[in-house]
Write an enzyme that holds these catalytic residues in place. Structure first.
Site, PDB file in Angstrom:
ATOM      1  CE  LYS A 175      53.352   7.685 -31.539  1.00  0.00           C
ATOM      2  NZ  LYS A 175      54.294   8.025 -32.562  1.00  0.00           N
ATOM      3  CD  GLU A 178      56.610  10.391 -34.685  1.00  0.00           C
ATOM      4  OE1 GLU A 178      57.049   9.440 -34.263  1.00  0.00           O
ATOM      5  OE2 GLU A 178      56.502  11.728 -34.003  1.00  0.00           O
ATOM      6  N   GLY A 227      62.167   5.280 -25.561  1.00  0.00           N
ATOM      7  CA  GLY A 227      62.689   6.188 -26.345  1.00  0.00           C
ATOM      8  C   GLY A 227      63.579   7.116 -25.531  1.00  0.00           C
ATOM      9  CD  GLU A 230      66.369  14.356 -24.179  1.00  0.00           C
ATOM     10  OE1 GLU A 230      66.146  13.362 -25.060  1.00  0.00           O
ATOM     11  OE2 GLU A 230      67.354  14.504 -23.594  1.00  0.00           O
ATOM     12  CB  THR A 231      60.429  11.237 -25.518  1.00  0.00           C
ATOM     13  OG1 THR A 231      60.754  11.699 -26.750  1.00  0.00           O
ATOM     14  CG2 THR A 231      58.764  10.878 -25.787  1.00  0.00           C
ATOM     15  N   GLY A 232      60.807  10.766 -22.242  1.00  0.00           N
ATOM     16  CA  GLY A 232      60.429  10.010 -21.021  1.00  0.00           C
ATOM     17  C   GLY A 232      60.066  10.880 -19.843  1.00  0.00           C
ATOM     18  CD  GLU A 249      63.323  -0.720 -20.630  1.00  0.00           C
ATOM     19  OE1 GLU A 249      64.345  -0.496 -20.622  1.00  0.00           O
ATOM     20  OE2 GLU A 249      62.851  -1.464 -19.764  1.00  0.00           O
ATOM     21  CB  CYS A 283      69.084   2.085 -26.178  1.00  0.00           C
ATOM     22  SG  CYS A 283      68.806   0.255 -26.127  1.00  0.00           S
ATOM     23  CD  GLU A 380      70.689   7.874 -26.736  1.00  0.00           C
ATOM     24  OE1 GLU A 380      69.703   8.765 -26.590  1.00  0.00           O
ATOM     25  OE2 GLU A 380      70.706   6.823 -26.501  1.00  0.00           O
TER      26      GLU A 380
HETATM   27  P1  NAD Z   1      61.659   9.493 -29.223  1.00  0.00           P
HETATM   28  O1  NAD Z   1      61.493   9.538 -27.672  1.00  0.00           O
HETATM   29  O2  NAD Z   1      61.850  10.685 -30.174  1.00  0.00           O
HETATM   30  O3  NAD Z   1      60.318   8.799 -29.728  1.00  0.00           O
HETATM   31  C1  NAD Z   1      60.017   7.441 -29.062  1.00  0.00           C
HETATM   32  C2  NAD Z   1      58.445   7.443 -28.958  1.00  0.00           C
HETATM   33  O4  NAD Z   1      57.847   8.363 -28.247  1.00  0.00           O
HETATM   34  C3  NAD Z   1      57.966   7.461 -30.581  1.00  0.00           C
HETATM   35  O5  NAD Z   1      57.044   6.805 -30.693  1.00  0.00           O
HETATM   36  C4  NAD Z   1      57.490   9.168 -30.383  1.00  0.00           C
HETATM   37  O6  NAD Z   1      56.492   9.453 -31.280  1.00  0.00           O
HETATM   38  C5  NAD Z   1      56.728   9.096 -29.043  1.00  0.00           C
HETATM   39  N1  NAD Z   1      56.900  10.435 -28.725  1.00  0.00           N
HETATM   40  C6  NAD Z   1      57.471  11.413 -28.838  1.00  0.00           C
HETATM   41  N2  NAD Z   1      57.170  12.676 -27.967  1.00  0.00           N
HETATM   42  C7  NAD Z   1      55.993  12.008 -27.310  1.00  0.00           C
HETATM   43  C8  NAD Z   1      55.179  12.565 -26.313  1.00  0.00           C
HETATM   44  N3  NAD Z   1      55.087  14.000 -26.040  1.00  0.00           N
HETATM   45  N4  NAD Z   1      54.251  11.973 -25.577  1.00  0.00           N
HETATM   46  C9  NAD Z   1      53.982  10.582 -26.047  1.00  0.00           C
HETATM   47  N5  NAD Z   1      54.916   9.942 -27.074  1.00  0.00           N
HETATM   48  C10 NAD Z   1      55.653  10.730 -27.567  1.00  0.00           C
HETATM   49  O7  NAD Z   1      62.756   8.456 -29.349  1.00  0.00           O
HETATM   50  P2  NAD Z   1      63.256   7.913 -30.889  1.00  0.00           P
HETATM   51  O8  NAD Z   1      64.123   8.938 -31.540  1.00  0.00           O
HETATM   52  O9  NAD Z   1      62.157   7.065 -31.607  1.00  0.00           O
HETATM   53  O10 NAD Z   1      64.381   6.474 -30.216  1.00  0.00           O
HETATM   54  C11 NAD Z   1      65.370   6.871 -29.949  1.00  0.00           C
HETATM   55  C12 NAD Z   1      65.789   6.907 -28.518  1.00  0.00           C
HETATM   56  O11 NAD Z   1      65.158   5.753 -27.767  1.00  0.00           O
HETATM   57  C13 NAD Z   1      67.158   6.784 -27.836  1.00  0.00           C
HETATM   58  O12 NAD Z   1      67.223   7.915 -27.100  1.00  0.00           O
HETATM   59  C14 NAD Z   1      67.478   5.574 -27.442  1.00  0.00           C
HETATM   60  O13 NAD Z   1      68.430   5.360 -26.414  1.00  0.00           O
HETATM   61  C15 NAD Z   1      66.381   5.268 -26.950  1.00  0.00           C
HETATM   62  N6  NAD Z   1      66.161   3.726 -27.005  1.00  0.00           N
HETATM   63  C16 NAD Z   1      66.084   3.210 -25.674  1.00  0.00           C
HETATM   64  C17 NAD Z   1      65.947   1.930 -25.370  1.00  0.00           C
HETATM   65  C18 NAD Z   1      66.124   1.157 -24.050  1.00  0.00           C
HETATM   66  O14 NAD Z   1      65.497   0.126 -23.820  1.00  0.00           O
HETATM   67  N7  NAD Z   1      66.169   1.819 -23.114  1.00  0.00           N
HETATM   68  C19 NAD Z   1      65.959   0.954 -26.596  1.00  0.00           C
HETATM   69  C20 NAD Z   1      65.783   1.824 -27.920  1.00  0.00           C
HETATM   70  C21 NAD Z   1      65.894   3.058 -27.792  1.00  0.00           C
END
Ligand code: NAD
Length: 487
Positions: A175, A178, A227, A230-232, A249, A283, A380
């Site tokens: 997935k 977007e 991601g 919050e999403t995690g 992650e 990140c 962040e």
């Molecule tokens: P995000 O959490 O908004 O989205 C990440 C993914 O999760 C997207 O594909 C999104 O569609 C999906 N998603 C959103 N809500 C969901 C749900 N309820 N259930 C399942 N999937 C869902 O993050 P983003 O804006 O795409 O990315 C930026 C974030 O990612 C930052 O916080 C950054 O620090 C983090 N990040 C972490 C690492 C790492 O290795 N730790 C690496 C890169 C980015």
């Protein structure tokens, strides 16, 4: 030119059951460059069914054959590298050299796991009755992996999941974000179409719909997601009742500490890279800068001179150092953090504005007189801001680094071995960079501590996460045992 791109399930194009589409924009021009279907539960169901149907065949495919298929994906990607990098740049925004680096790193990770997957990681352990028993520790694939990917490194962070998951014998439903679904579809359908149908699938759609349906699907045994925190947290709460294996992650708020012995000019050069790569949308971007109080003015001058010499522009243009942010809402967040810091006493030394041009640009911004309590040091920021705070002793700086709830990475600039050891021993972060920030190593596990989640990508740990452990106790005969009933 704008294109519509269907999803990719079981090596076939699939559009959504509803006629709803998500648009992808070029963040440097704000022009729509394409659309993908807004998939949901139905499409996830179809993709997971395809991945489940392919699961057993893929699991029992020889590891050497899986390795060759991964290498073939690398060959196909190399033939299309220019087109892929161009689309990635238009859709994601960062400067083209950074996109090239991302694509190359993604392919290296395919090569690395293709080879690592040839080695079994199970073992034979000593038995209680060595002559008549065999005890095996098996490492087996889970089955179907859901790979949920963000937009900041859409190929790289996908490769870090896809390559080890496939090498370990799992099938995968991806997935993508977007914001970067076009590039993901382009890569997978053109470069992974030689894998058996159902082994690699892509469902596009919103996180709360397609993403959550994937997490909730009972046949998906592993959710590997990069991601925000919050999403995690949301994913963890949806997956918990099913006891799924989670590989998370999450976000970071990395500190960059300049030790008292550090050379100011090279520390400023390193910081510009660490804070502004991908317009700060990394990140592991340096987002909290700690400088000895006595070095503050000299350091602020050096970093300001460096930042003012960088060229802000479309990633696609030669000579661009810093590209646009990926979407307007991210720029709004950076502006909010800068404004709040200024309202509480920080001072903008350079930048701080939105250039008067199309595209989601934000000027690289240096702030001094920053305090840890400000939002820019707590949340962040994920943008091109460099907030500089001061400290009096290295131990105090380490305590302040550790006071933050996230623990992804941390960087120290120093040539003092005592300071370096003290720092890397005590700092609560998954990666510690001494002098050379943001550099990954394929054999070195990458991931965070605390709120960043405990997942590890890269290295043997990055393969292990897609393997579950089984112990087999085998008595070679059916003979009775004297400890069985009756006592
Ligand atoms: P995000 O959490 O908004 O989205 C990440 C993914 O999760 C997207 O594909 C999104 O569609 C999906 N998603 C959103 N809500 C969901 C749900 N309820 N259930 C399942 N999937 C869902 O993050 P983003 O804006 O795409 O990315 C930026 C974030 O990612 C930052 O916080 C950054 O620090 C983090 N990040 C972490 C690492 C790492 O290795 N730790 C690496 C890169 C980015």
């Amino acid at each position: 030119m704008s294109t519509d791109r269907p999803m990719w399930i079981a090596n076939e194009h699939v559009t959504a059951t509803t006629d709803e589409w998500l648009t992808s924009e070029d963040p440097a021009t704000e022009r729509v460059i394409g659309r993908v279907p807004a998939g949901g539960r139905d499409e996830v169901e179809r993709a997971v069914a395809a991945a489940t149907a392919a699961r057993d065949t893929w699991r029992f495919t020889a590891a050497n054959d899986r390795a060759e298929l991964l290498h073939e994906a690398v060959s196909k990607s190399l033939q299309r590298l220019d087109e892929l990098v161009e689309l990635l740049t238009r859709e994601q925004g960062k400067a083209r050299p950074e996109q090239e680096e991302e694509a190359e790193w993604a392919l290296t990770s395919l090569r690395y796991y293709a080879e690592l997957g040839r080695n079994g990681s199970g073992r034979v352990i000593p038995s209680a009755e060595p002559e008549t028993q065999l005890n095996l520790v098996l490492k087996q694939p889970y089955g179907v992996v859901g790979a949920i990917v963000p937009w900041n490194f859409p190929l790289l962070l996908l490769a870090w999941k896809l390559a080890p998951a496939l090498a370990a014998g799992n099938t995968v439903v991806i997935k993508p974000s977007e914001l970067t679904s076009l590039t993901t579809l382009e890569w997978i359908e053109r470069c992974f179409d030689h894998f058996p149908p159902g082994v690699v699938n892509v469902v596009t759609g919103r996180g709360a719909e397609a993403g959550e349906a994937l997490v909730a699907h009972p046949d998906v045994r592993v959710v590997a997601m990069t991601g925000s925190v919050e999403t995690g947290q949301r994913i963890a709460s949806v997956a918990a009742p099913m006891m799924k294996h989670l590989h998370l992650e999450l976000g970071g708020k990395d500190a960059f500490v300049v030790a008292p012995d550090a050379d100011v000019a090279t520390a400023a050069d390193a910081l510009a890279y660490a804070a502004l790569f991908n317009a700060g949308q990394v990140c592991t971007a340096s987002e909290r800068i700690y400088v000895p109080a006595a070095m503050r003015d000299g350091f602020a001058e050096a970093i300001t001179a460096k930042v003012e010499g960088l060229r802000l522009g479309p990633g696609i243009e030669a000579g661009t150092d810093v590209g646009p942010m990926a979407a307007d809402r991210f720029r709004t967040k950076v502006a909010r953090h800068v404004e709040e810091a200024v309202a509480r006493g920080a001072r903008v030394v350079t930048g701080g504005g939105r250039p008067d041009r199309p595209g989601y640009f934000f000027e690289p911004t240096v702030l001094v007189d920053v305090e840890d309590e400000m939002v820019i040091m707590q949340e962040e920021t994920f943008g091109p801001a460099i907030p500089i705070a001061t400290y009096d002793s290295l131990d105090e700086a380490i305590d302040r680094v550790n006071a933050h709830p996230m623990g992804l990475g941390a960087c120290l600039r120093s040539s003092d071995p005592v300071a370096v050891k003290r720092f890397y021993e005590r700092v609560e972060a998954g990666t510690v960079w001494i002098n050379d920030p943001l550099t990954d190593n394929y054999a070195g596990p990458f991931g965070g501590m605390k709120l960043t989640g405990g997942g590890r990508e890269l290295g043997p740990e990055g393969l292990e996460t897609f393997l579950q452990t089984k112990h087999v106790h085998w008595d070679l005969s059916e003979a009775s045992k004297d400890w069985w009933y009756p006592y």
